[in-house]
Design a protein around this motif. Structure first.
Motif, PDB file in Angstrom:
ATOM      1  N   UNK A 214       0.847  -1.188   0.000  1.00  0.00           N
ATOM      2  CA  UNK A 214       0.000   0.000   0.000  1.00  0.00           C
ATOM      3  C   UNK A 214       0.888   1.246   0.000  1.00  0.00           C
ATOM      4  N   UNK A 215       0.314   2.362  -0.426  1.00  0.00           N
ATOM      5  CA  UNK A 215       1.098   3.588  -0.541  1.00  0.00           C
ATOM      6  C   UNK A 215       1.753   3.989   0.781  1.00  0.00           C
ATOM      7  N   UNK A 216       0.989   3.893   1.892  1.00  0.00           N
ATOM      8  CA  UNK A 216       1.552   4.322   3.170  1.00  0.00           C
ATOM      9  C   UNK A 216       2.668   3.393   3.626  1.00  0.00           C
ATOM     10  N   UNK A 217       2.567   2.094   3.291  1.00  0.00           N
ATOM     11  CA  UNK A 217       3.633   1.165   3.635  1.00  0.00           C
ATOM     12  C   UNK A 217       4.886   1.444   2.805  1.00  0.00           C
ATOM     13  N   UNK A 218       4.682   1.716   1.513  1.00  0.00           N
ATOM     14  CA  UNK A 218       5.817   2.034   0.643  1.00  0.00           C
ATOM     15  C   UNK A 218       6.509   3.312   1.114  1.00  0.00           C
ATOM     16  N   UNK A 219       5.709   4.292   1.533  1.00  0.00           N
ATOM     17  CA  UNK A 219       6.290   5.552   2.021  1.00  0.00           C
ATOM     18  C   UNK A 219       7.144   5.326   3.258  1.00  0.00           C
ATOM     19  N   UNK A 220       6.725   4.386   4.119  1.00  0.00           N
ATOM     20  CA  UNK A 220       7.519   4.079   5.314  1.00  0.00           C
ATOM     21  C   UNK A 220       8.895   3.547   4.935  1.00  0.00           C
ATOM     22  N   UNK A 231      10.487  15.855   6.613  1.00  0.00           N
ATOM     23  CA  UNK A 231      10.612  15.910   8.081  1.00  0.00           C
ATOM     24  C   UNK A 231       9.300  16.181   8.812  1.00  0.00           C
ATOM     25  N   UNK A 232       8.339  16.815   8.160  1.00  0.00           N
ATOM     26  CA  UNK A 232       7.061  17.120   8.813  1.00  0.00           C
ATOM     27  C   UNK A 232       5.991  16.094   8.471  1.00  0.00           C
ATOM     28  N   UNK A 233       6.330  15.132   7.596  1.00  0.00           N
ATOM     29  CA  UNK A 233       5.351  14.141   7.179  1.00  0.00           C
ATOM     30  C   UNK A 233       5.788  12.739   7.532  1.00  0.00           C
ATOM     31  N   UNK A 234       6.109  11.955   6.475  1.00  0.00           N
ATOM     32  CA  UNK A 234       6.421  10.543   6.701  1.00  0.00           C
ATOM     33  C   UNK A 234       7.727  10.328   7.468  1.00  0.00           C
TER      34      UNK A 234
END
Length: 384
Positions: A214-220, A231-234
């Motif tokens: 999923x997108x959020x997992x890939x972003x991690x 720095x303010x997001x993921x």
């Protein structure tokens, strides 16, 4: 306790003898971690509520349960191995395919039974250790090293891995896969298979990250490689965790004085990042002391595994120890920015009922292996 008392029929089954055979050093070390968890939860929560008292009460109850489980004969653990694995797998299926499952933290990984909420992915790790220990007990070293029968334990690992990854709960799925892989390695898996598996993983991981996650997992995962890019997001979680770890210095800022945790800059300070909160308040000395206690738990548990007369006992105790060690290593790497943030708690330190219950029941099994280390179990062929 003399050797004759341990081997004399009737004597070995006396309650006083069994209690004397429990390794109380292990109990003390576990209590030290659970107590440290209550202390830091008291600090980051600003009092006994909302986390510290629950954690302390749960730990006290589960310690009593652990000691009671240590008295259960290994033959009952052996007989319960496959049924428990099937039960916990059923709970995972119920989470995924019935209205009892619900979403928390972006994953459908909780089961609401009305009177209690459970995270079945935690329990299936314990069931997997039991089932694999029984399977390997009933098969020869040659079959465990290299044979077509290894498809059976691979399937035991693969089914819950896929179901949990589908929720999606990447952290728990990874723990299931690594626990199973560790047990296969401990059972004597051929180095040819290990090398082939490592090569396959290296080839599969990049496309899996890019096209399956999923997108959020890939972003991690991508943020782990360069957290300062957002720095303010993921990248926020990892950056704040590193600040907390570094700001503690040698001796820490003091109990209740950690700015990152007290001012709530540190995310999930009571669960995933509790080790960062501890390091900020108690410094390198405090965090290193906890790691030494963890190391003591692992070493004593491995020693217990080596003493067992039965292969089931050796594999079960080793599997529980491997699971515990993986929790420590992955969470430690995660909060230091050496691994992606995948939601793996620091064992018995983080707040969480399902994780604590699973680990303490697991250590009940480890102690049962210690108490009943002279127990011989029958060798039976086939899966059942």
């Amino acid at each position: 306790m003399t050797a004759s008392a341990l081997t004399r029929p009737g004597q070995r089954d006396r309650l006083s003898v069994k209690l004397g055979e429990i390794d109380w050093r292990l109990v003390i070390l576990l209590a030290m971690v659970g107590g440290a968890g209550a202390v830091i939860l008291y600090s980051v929560g600003g009092g006994w509520s909302p986390w510290a008292l629950d954690h302390a009460v749960r730990f006290a109850i589960m310690t009593a349960v652990m000691i009671a489980l240590a008295l259960i004969d290994l033959k009952w653990w052996f007989r319960a191995a496959y049924p428990l694995y099937a039960l916990f797998l059923l709970l995972v299926l119920m989470t995924e395919f019935t209205p009892l499952g619900y979403v928390a933290g972006g994953a459908r990984n909780w089961l609401n039974l009305g009177f209690i909420r459970l995270q079945p992915a935690e329990f299936v790790k314990f069931g997997l250790v039991l089932a694999l220990a029984r399977w390997y007990h009933s098969h020869t070293a040659a079959e465990a090293r290299l044979s077509w029968k290894l498809l059976i334990p691979a399937g035991m690992i693969g089914v819950p891995f896929i179901l949990v990854a589908k929720q999606p709960d990447l952290g728990s799925a990874m723990m299931i896969g690594l626990t199973g892989a560790a047990m296969m390695f401990l059972a004597g898996l051929s180095w040819r298979i290990i090398a082939a598996g490592a090569a396959a993983a290296a080839a599969i991981i990049p496309p899996f990250v890019m096209f399956v996650m999923h997108d959020y997992q890939r972003n991690r995962v991508l943020t782990f490689l360069n957290p300062e890019s957002d720095p303010a997001g993921t990248g926020y979680n990892i950056i704040q965790s590193k600040i907390a770890l570094g700001s503690g210095g040698l001796l820490g800022k003091g109990f209740g004085l950690g700015s990152q945790s007290q001012l709530e800059f540190l995310p999930e300070r009571h669960t995933d990042f509790i080790f960062s909160a501890l390091s900020e308040e108690f410094g390198f000395v405090g965090s290193f002391s906890i790691l030494l206690v963890y190391a003591g738990i692992v070493l004593i548990s491995l020693r217990i595994a080596s003493l067992s007369y039965s292969h089931f006992g050796r594999m079960a105790a080793s599997g529980i120890t491997a699971t515990f060690a993986l929790f420590v290593l992955i969470n430690g790497a995660m909060v230091m920015g050496l691994a992606p943030v995948v939601g793996v708690p620091m064992p018995l330190l983080s707040y969480g009922g399902s994780s604590m219950m699973t680990l303490m029941v697991g250590f009940g099994l480890v102690m049962a292996v210690r108490v009943h280390r002279h127990k011989e179990l029958p060798k039976n062929s086939g899966l059942l």
